[in-house]
Scaffold this motif. Sequence first.
Motif, short mmCIF file in Angstrom:
data_model
loop_
_atom_site.label_atom_id
_atom_site.label_comp_id
_atom_site.label_asym_id
_atom_site.label_seq_id
_atom_site.Cartn_x
_atom_site.Cartn_y
_atom_site.Cartn_z
N GLU A 266 158.66 26.37 -17.93
CA GLU A 266 157.20 26.07 -17.55
C GLU A 266 156.50 25.31 -18.45
N THR A 267 155.78 24.30 -18.41
CA THR A 267 155.29 23.22 -19.02
C THR A 267 154.22 22.37 -18.28
N GLN A 268 153.05 22.25 -18.99
CA GLN A 268 151.95 21.72 -18.58
C GLN A 268 151.68 21.98 -16.96
N GLY A 269 151.90 23.38 -16.86
CA GLY A 269 151.36 23.78 -15.40
C GLY A 269 152.59 23.49 -14.36
N TYR A 270 153.62 22.83 -14.79
CA TYR A 270 154.66 22.54 -13.84
C TYR A 270 155.83 23.53 -13.93
N LYS A 271 156.80 23.82 -13.16
CA LYS A 271 157.78 24.79 -12.88
C LYS A 271 159.27 23.97 -13.01
N LEU A 272 160.03 23.96 -14.03
CA LEU A 272 161.34 23.27 -13.73
C LEU A 272 162.50 24.26 -13.86
#
Length: 226
Positions: free
Chosen positions: A14-20
């Motif tokens: 989870e980074t910068q509000g995105y989920k990878l």
Amino acid sequence: MKITYYGHACFLVETQGYKLLFDPFITGNPLASDVDVASIKADYILLTHGHIDHVLDAEQIAQKTGAVIISNFEIVQWYIQKGLKGHHMNHGGKCTFDFGTVKFVTAIHSSVLPDGTYGGNPGGFVIWNDECCFYVAGDTALTYDMKLIPQLCPPLSLAILPIGDNFTMGKEEAVLAAEFVECQHIIGCHYNTFPPISIDTEAAVSHFSKENKTLILPLIGTTLSF
Ligand code: NI
Ligand code: MN
């Protein structure tokens, strides 16, 4: 950034509000039986190669979440033909998405999709944004190409490397890989899921610490912050 380990080579970053989500293989992994696949949210699903122990749950999760699949040309094409969303990449290329930049890098391994379709060449990902830069090696042998990563990408704060040997690097190669990519903190994966990749985890951790590197082996289902 936050990282949740879902077993084998599957991680949610989870980074910068995105989920990878990387290499989802959960329902086929008895060690991950406590993970509730239905509750996993993803904006993107990144697949290093086509082997079933990396893609098993990708289709179901992509369907449910609308996630965009990022992988090599052949794998993304296979999912697009199933009606899913994808972004094709290939080795040496990079692309900037809303969550950051992705570079698709060399892995020495093989790749075929579960139905026998050619899965292109396997790869790894280096991903960076204002918050972090990390490397997901995928299934790979140690390769001198890893030395190109520090020359072409921002300094790595974290690398996720396979350590289970037999199909990929073992601890001896993985510690050299950490050296090649110039990264101090390593998360180990691709070990203990199946008998051929059972390892002595304490020996792996101490091998890294002898080389002044930190090997982190998160428990399945746990989340770490970096
Ligand atoms: Ni593989
Ligand atoms: Mn594998």
